[in-house]
Design a protein around this motif. Structure first.
Motif, PDB file in Angstrom:
ATOM      1  N   ASP A  52       0.824  -1.211   0.000  1.00 63.00           N
ATOM      2  CA  ASP A  52       0.000   0.000   0.000  1.00 63.00           C
ATOM      3  C   ASP A  52       0.857   1.259   0.000  1.00 63.00           C
ATOM      4  N   GLU A  53       1.956   1.220   0.751  1.00 59.16           N
ATOM      5  CA  GLU A  53       2.847   2.385   0.824  1.00 59.16           C
ATOM      6  C   GLU A  53       3.362   2.767  -0.560  1.00 59.16           C
ATOM      7  N   LEU A  54       3.731   1.754  -1.350  1.00 65.02           N
ATOM      8  CA  LEU A  54       4.254   2.023  -2.686  1.00 65.02           C
ATOM      9  C   LEU A  54       3.153   2.520  -3.617  1.00 65.02           C
ATOM     10  N   ILE A  55       1.955   1.975  -3.472  1.00 67.72           N
ATOM     11  CA  ILE A  55       0.833   2.441  -4.293  1.00 67.72           C
ATOM     12  C   ILE A  55       0.566   3.917  -4.029  1.00 67.72           C
ATOM     13  N   GLU A  56       0.621   4.322  -2.755  1.00 66.45           N
ATOM     14  CA  GLU A  56       0.392   5.719  -2.401  1.00 66.45           C
ATOM     15  C   GLU A  56       1.491   6.622  -2.957  1.00 66.45           C
ATOM     16  N   MET A  57       2.724   6.122  -2.982  1.00 65.84           N
ATOM     17  CA  MET A  57       3.842   6.928  -3.468  1.00 65.84           C
ATOM     18  C   MET A  57       3.839   7.040  -4.991  1.00 65.84           C
ATOM     19  N   SER A  58       3.350   6.011  -5.667  1.00 67.92           N
ATOM     20  CA  SER A  58       3.309   6.022  -7.126  1.00 67.92           C
ATOM     21  C   SER A  58       1.902   6.404  -7.573  1.00 67.92           C
ATOM     22  N   GLU A  59       1.645   7.698  -7.649  1.00 70.69           N
ATOM     23  CA  GLU A  59       0.291   8.178  -7.915  1.00 70.69           C
ATOM     24  C   GLU A  59      -0.225   7.735  -9.279  1.00 70.69           C
ATOM     25  N   ASP A  60       0.658   7.687 -10.266  1.00 69.75           N
ATOM     26  CA  ASP A  60       0.222   7.262 -11.598  1.00 69.75           C
ATOM     27  C   ASP A  60      -0.305   5.835 -11.562  1.00 69.75           C
ATOM     28  N   TYR A  61       0.436   4.948 -10.894  1.00 64.45           N
ATOM     29  CA  TYR A  61       0.008   3.552 -10.813  1.00 64.45           C
ATOM     30  C   TYR A  61      -1.294   3.427 -10.032  1.00 64.45           C
ATOM     31  N   ALA A  62      -1.436   4.199  -8.979  1.00 67.06           N
ATOM     32  CA  ALA A  62      -2.650   4.135  -8.164  1.00 67.06           C
ATOM     33  C   ALA A  62      -3.895   4.413  -8.997  1.00 67.06           C
ATOM     34  N   GLU A  63      -3.761   5.260 -10.004  1.00 66.77           N
ATOM     35  CA  GLU A  63      -4.905   5.643 -10.827  1.00 66.77           C
ATOM     36  C   GLU A  63      -5.244   4.608 -11.890  1.00 66.77           C
ATOM     37  N   ILE A  64      -4.259   3.825 -12.332  1.00 67.09           N
ATOM     38  CA  ILE A  64      -4.489   2.952 -13.491  1.00 67.09           C
ATOM     39  C   ILE A  64      -4.213   1.480 -13.193  1.00 67.09           C
ATOM     40  N   ARG A  65      -4.071   1.124 -11.924  1.00 68.62           N
ATOM     41  CA  ARG A  65      -3.793  -0.279 -11.602  1.00 68.62           C
ATOM     42  C   ARG A  65      -5.037  -1.131 -11.804  1.00 68.62           C
ATOM     43  N   VAL A  66      -4.815  -2.428 -11.978  1.00 66.92           N
ATOM     44  CA  VAL A  66      -5.894  -3.356 -12.318  1.00 66.92           C
ATOM     45  C   VAL A  66      -6.155  -4.361 -11.199  1.00 66.92           C
ATOM     46  N   GLN A  67      -5.091  -4.991 -10.682  1.00 66.91           N
ATOM     47  CA  GLN A  67      -5.269  -6.063  -9.702  1.00 66.91           C
ATOM     48  C   GLN A  67      -4.904  -5.617  -8.288  1.00 66.91           C
ATOM     49  N   GLU A  68      -5.664  -6.125  -7.333  1.00 66.76           N
ATOM     50  CA  GLU A  68      -5.342  -5.946  -5.917  1.00 66.76           C
ATOM     51  C   GLU A  68      -4.333  -6.995  -5.479  1.00 66.76           C
ATOM     52  N   SER A  69      -4.550  -8.230  -5.913  1.00 67.42           N
ATOM     53  CA  SER A  69      -3.634  -9.317  -5.570  1.00 67.42           C
ATOM     54  C   SER A  69      -3.714 -10.397  -6.635  1.00 67.42           C
ATOM     55  N   ILE A  70      -2.642 -11.195  -6.708  1.00 70.95           N
ATOM     56  CA  ILE A  70      -2.594 -12.369  -7.585  1.00 70.95           C
ATOM     57  C   ILE A  70      -2.065 -13.517  -6.740  1.00 70.95           C
ATOM     58  N   THR A  71      -2.822 -14.602  -6.670  1.00 68.16           N
ATOM     59  CA  THR A  71      -2.399 -15.770  -5.898  1.00 68.16           C
ATOM     60  C   THR A  71      -2.086 -16.915  -6.847  1.00 68.16           C
ATOM     61  N   VAL A  72      -0.923 -17.523  -6.652  1.00 63.94           N
ATOM     62  CA  VAL A  72      -0.499 -18.670  -7.453  1.00 63.94           C
ATOM     63  C   VAL A  72      -0.394 -19.878  -6.532  1.00 63.94           C
ATOM     64  N   SER A  73      -1.033 -20.976  -6.916  1.00 60.30           N
ATOM     65  CA  SER A  73      -1.010 -22.202  -6.115  1.00 60.30           C
ATOM     66  C   SER A  73      -0.672 -23.386  -7.007  1.00 60.30           C
ATOM     67  N   SER A  74       0.053 -24.341  -6.472  1.00 58.01           N
ATOM     68  CA  SER A  74       0.317 -25.561  -7.227  1.00 58.01           C
ATOM     69  C   SER A  74      -0.949 -26.413  -7.235  1.00 58.01           C
ATOM     70  N   VAL A  75      -1.275 -26.968  -8.397  1.00 57.28           N
ATOM     71  CA  VAL A  75      -2.440 -27.839  -8.549  1.00 57.28           C
ATOM     72  C   VAL A  75      -2.008 -29.102  -9.284  1.00 57.28           C
ATOM     73  N   GLU A 160      -0.950  -5.659 -13.800  1.00 53.77           N
ATOM     74  CA  GLU A 160      -1.303  -4.872 -14.976  1.00 53.77           C
ATOM     75  C   GLU A 160      -1.618  -3.426 -14.604  1.00 53.77           C
ATOM     76  N   GLN A 161      -1.373  -2.542 -15.572  1.00 50.55           N
ATOM     77  CA  GLN A 161      -1.845  -1.175 -15.496  1.00 50.55           C
ATOM     78  C   GLN A 161      -2.311  -0.783 -16.895  1.00 50.55           C
ATOM     79  N   THR A 162      -3.078   0.283 -16.986  1.00 49.35           N
ATOM     80  CA  THR A 162      -3.647   0.674 -18.281  1.00 49.35           C
ATOM     81  C   THR A 162      -3.181   2.083 -18.652  1.00 49.35           C
ATOM     82  N   PRO A 163      -1.899   2.223 -18.993  1.00 49.93           N
ATOM     83  CA  PRO A 163      -1.360   3.549 -19.303  1.00 49.93           C
ATOM     84  C   PRO A 163      -1.713   3.986 -20.723  1.00 49.93           C
ATOM     85  N   GLU A 164      -1.661   5.283 -20.965  1.00 48.51           N
ATOM     86  CA  GLU A 164      -1.844   5.779 -22.328  1.00 48.51           C
ATOM     87  C   GLU A 164      -0.644   5.399 -23.189  1.00 48.51           C
TER      88      GLU A 164
END
Length: 206
Positions: A52-75, A160-164
């Protein structure tokens, strides 16, 4: 791609998602990796997050980010000679809709929405993975790693992010998968020069 072409993939996706739920439910818990320090112990499920600290510091990313989290599990893999991982995607409010609109505008015009999302989320063609209809999960086959340092047999996550213009991802990590189901974070990076200093504070370097 016709609707009949999509049916087998979606049927497999439901089975893969069920396998992922079953495995996660009986595992010893999920490790959290937030890009602040290396992960030295293996886990069978890893939740990736941008702090969260980094998201707050990177204002551009905060505006255009896509995912909150990604979980990878072995199946369990359908091919006993191979390994497989399950992905779970938690989106920020409006993130999925923004990504779909972005890919429709910027993606390959001759591909379906599902094909574009398969590449965007896991970097693989749709016909080689199991992708859920709501894009919240996927199952991806992968060669089993010879060792935790194997660079040939890995899967990757990226936020992911959705930049111009510019980079489509803000952070990424590469994961090796052992036959035992152990996952190791092989390599990771935050884009745009962000890194924690020796005190754990995020700084941006050239």
């Amino acid at each position: 791609m016709t609707s009949s072409d999509k049916t087998p993939t979606r049927t497999l996706a439901a089975a893969g998602a069920a396998a992922l739920l079953a495995l996660t439910g009986c595992s010893g818990g999920t490790a959290v990796f937030d890009f602040t320090e290396p992960m030295v112990e293996p886990a069978q499920s890893i939740e990736f997050r941008v702090p969260d600290e980094l998201i707050e510091m990177s204002e551009d990313y905060a505006e255009i980010r896509v995912q909150e989290s990604i979980t990878v599990s072995s199946v369990e893999s359908e091919d006993p000679s191979q390994c497989a991982v399950g992905y779970r995607f938690e989106y920020v409010d409006g993130g999925l809709e923004r990504l779909l609109a972005y890919l429709e505008e910027e993606g390959e015009k001759d591909e379906s929405e599902e094909e574009r999302m398969a590449y965007a989320l896991v970097g693989e063609p749709l016909d080689s993975i199991e992708l859920s209809e709501d894009y919240s999960s996927a199952v991806v086959p992968v060669g089993c790693a010879v060792s935790p340092n194997d660079t040939e047999n890995t899967v990757k996550i990226w936020f992911e992010q959705t930049p111009e213009s510019g980079e489509r991802s803000f952070a990424w990590a590469e994961i090796t998968v052992m036959k035992s189901g152990d996952l190791f974070v092989h390599e990771s990076e935050i884009i745009d020069g962000w890194q924690p200093d020796s005190d754990g504070n995020w700084i941006q370097v050239d």
